[in-house]
Design a protein around this motif. Sequence first.
Motif, PDB file in Angstrom:
ATOM      1  N   GLU A 208       3.405   5.972   8.124  1.00 16.19           N
ATOM      2  CA  GLU A 208       2.685   4.688   8.298  1.00 16.19           C
ATOM      3  C   GLU A 208       3.695   3.534   8.433  1.00 16.19           C
ATOM      4  OE1 GLU A 208      -0.585   4.103   8.660  1.00 16.19           O
ATOM      5  OE2 GLU A 208      -1.342   2.722   7.130  1.00 16.19           O
TER       6      GLU A 208
ATOM      7  N   ARG B 197      -4.550   4.239  14.678  1.00 22.61           N
ATOM      8  CA  ARG B 197      -3.441   5.209  14.605  1.00 22.61           C
ATOM      9  C   ARG B 197      -3.698   6.341  15.586  1.00 22.61           C
ATOM     10  NH1 ARG B 197      -5.446   4.176   9.612  1.00 22.61           N
ATOM     11  NH2 ARG B 197      -4.114   3.029   8.144  1.00 22.61           N
TER      12      ARG B 197
ATOM     13  N   ASP C 168       0.824  -1.224   0.000  1.00 24.59           N
ATOM     14  CA  ASP C 168       0.000   0.000   0.000  1.00 24.59           C
ATOM     15  C   ASP C 168       0.854   1.267   0.000  1.00 24.59           C
ATOM     16  OD1 ASP C 168      -2.125  -1.656   0.169  1.00 24.59           O
ATOM     17  OD2 ASP C 168      -2.773  -1.065   2.184  1.00 24.59           O
ATOM     18  N   CYS C 169       2.002   1.236   0.667  1.00 31.96           N
ATOM     19  CA  CYS C 169       2.742   2.492   0.910  1.00 31.96           C
ATOM     20  C   CYS C 169       4.109   2.542   0.239  1.00 31.96           C
ATOM     21  CB  CYS C 169       2.940   2.713   2.419  1.00 31.96           C
ATOM     22  SG  CYS C 169       1.410   2.810   3.331  1.00 31.96           S
TER      23      CYS C 169
ATOM     24  N   TYR D 298      -1.284  -2.379  14.172  1.00 38.23           N
ATOM     25  CA  TYR D 298      -1.616  -2.906  12.841  1.00 38.23           C
ATOM     26  C   TYR D 298      -1.938  -4.387  12.941  1.00 38.23           C
ATOM     27  CZ  TYR D 298       0.156   1.541  11.189  1.00 38.23           C
ATOM     28  OH  TYR D 298       0.322   2.887  10.972  1.00 38.23           O
TER      29      TYR D 298
ATOM     30  N   SER E 130      -7.275   8.892  11.196  1.00 35.85           N
ATOM     31  CA  SER E 130      -7.690   7.841  10.255  1.00 35.85           C
ATOM     32  C   SER E 130      -6.581   7.434   9.299  1.00 35.85           C
ATOM     33  CB  SER E 130      -8.912   8.296   9.471  1.00 35.85           C
ATOM     34  OG  SER E 130      -8.557   9.483   8.790  1.00 35.85           O
ATOM     35  N   ASP E 131      -5.612   8.306   9.086  1.00 31.24           N
ATOM     36  CA  ASP E 131      -4.486   7.872   8.252  1.00 31.24           C
ATOM     37  C   ASP E 131      -3.221   8.635   8.590  1.00 31.24           C
ATOM     38  OD1 ASP E 131      -4.982  10.332   6.931  1.00 31.24           O
ATOM     39  OD2 ASP E 131      -6.419   9.307   5.627  1.00 31.24           O
TER      40      ASP E 131
ATOM     41  N   LYS F 272       2.460   8.142   3.964  1.00 31.93           N
ATOM     42  CA  LYS F 272       2.982   6.788   3.723  1.00 31.93           C
ATOM     43  C   LYS F 272       4.230   6.453   4.547  1.00 31.93           C
ATOM     44  CE  LYS F 272       0.912   6.038  -0.718  1.00 31.93           C
ATOM     45  NZ  LYS F 272       0.974   5.945  -2.146  1.00 31.93           N
TER      46      LYS F 272
END
Length: 534
Positions: A403, A387, A345-346, A372, A396-397, A400
């Motif tokens: 993360e 998070r 994803d990142c 996670y 919520s996010d 990258k």
Amino acid sequence: MAAPRYLGWDFSTQQLKVIAIDEQLRVIYEDNVHFDKDLPEFKTQGGVYIHSDRLTVTSPVLMWVKALDMILQKMKSSGFNFSQVRALSGAGQQHGSVYWKKGSIQILKNASSELPLHQSLKACFSVSNSPIWMDSSTASQCSALEKAVGGAQHLANITGSRAYERFTGNQIAKIYSQNPEVYLQTERISLVSSFAASLFLGAYAPIDYSDGSGMNLLHIWEKSWSASCLDACAPGLEEKLGCPVPSYSVLGPISPYYSQRYGFSPDCKVVAFTGDNPASLAGMRLQEGDIAISLGTSDTLFLWIQEPTPALEGHILCNPVDSQAYMALLCFKNGSLMRERIRDDCASGSWDEFSKALSSTVAGNNGNLGFYFDVMEITPEAVGIHRFNRDNQKVSDFPKEVEIRALIEGQFMAKRIHAEKLGYKVMPRTRILATGGASHNKKILQVLSDVFNAPVYTIDTANSACLGSAYRAIHGLVAETNVSLADVVKLAPEPRLAVTPTAGAEELYRPLLKRYAELEQKVVCSPTSSCLVR
Ligand SMILES: Nc1ncnc2c1ncn2[C@@H]1O[C@H](COP(=O)(O)OP(=O)(O)O)[C@@H](O)[C@H]1O
Ligand SMILES: O=C(CO)[C@@H](O)[C@H](O)COP(=O)(O)O
């Protein structure tokens, strides 16, 4: 007389691996069969099937047999001289179980060397999809077992662990309650490790004490099956399990099938197989005070301990190399597959890009922390992605790079916090021995070293379970005469220093560890905040 060779096998979650060593303990051959890639006909993902309830997880038992046929054929084609192999041993992913149908012993014993083994054994299994360690579908069997023996702590006092869903006794209880006729058709139940040993032996191999400790059935102090645990799981179970044996036992010579088909010497000895984590303990030559961290499909952390106290978290297993000692184990289900998902994803699916993100972000991640758990975690029991920013607000996010660092820092903070809960203290002389696929990644190891404020060492191969199995094969030949594994492997290369902690890491992570532990309380499943999504 040709120079002796020793083989170590590992039937792990995603692949079958093998290592051959010579008498100087040098690795002279290393190979693997990757289930998804090399055996696509079984259509597994990560070596497993996740069923529609999202709780049941199995692997096709014939895939493991076919993988063995395939790897032996590869070795033969590469010119490997099997006649030099004096002994072999192996490891298996822990807790998984294999169900042999009545009459299979004769088929196993008389398998024709003209045929690949999977063809001879195709009708041998009463359960074609074996439950494995990722399964978490046995909550009701776990409650029943704890109740039957007087509670969770009491079960831990007997077997080294409270009831865990993946532990084999609970899996057997589920099969018995849902399919009593299948259970009755079964003449023998093996662990993945003892199943693999059976393939080489041409007879049912006993379960060893160390892997047997992951079943909620073995009395780990007396080293015999606990009658109350057996009775609580299924009737007539003792007979189906056979007698457990010390992990260094020589089980017998290799089956004639292998001499005829591959040219093994009929004198080649099969030494009891064990769990992959116990085998890694042998491969890394763990000493008291060291901490081992395996970054494979699962992440695990384990210690050599002399006088264990079983608790409600973590597991105590019989030690695979010293019958007086034990090992403590913590298992984290969201290991490499979780890292792969965030990498995809990142970091465009690239470990290089993933590593660059770790380099481009600062230790401590400016206070951003994350949990996670794509699948229901074992340590702690929690699920979902959570998070938190530096003010402990849920967000919520993350960007990258943030993360990626939050994932890796979070995974290692959890390991340190839960190891400390077991009573482990990081000391000035602490060595972390890292292994498993992700131990190839130096940037990941740097975060590990910083979070624990301890140096990280690696051995030459990330396949420490295979190497440990090859060491155990040699040890098995001399263990009867009281020679220790440490004596056998004293000439092996020492673990090598991979990374050391960055200056100031302890001061930076101490407050973060405290915050992480507090936030963890908010995300764990509890009667008040039940985990509805699994
Ligand atoms: N460079 C890397 N960085 C991080 N993880 C890696 C790297 N190379 C391999 N891996 C991980 O290693 C995992 C396999 O580890 P391994 O110890 O062989 O697992 P198992 O024994 O459970 O089959 C893969 O799923 C992959 O995510
Ligand atoms: O469940 C556990 C240990 O309790 C797992 O560690 C399994 O033993 C799987 O091992 P890997 O295939 O991830 O090495």
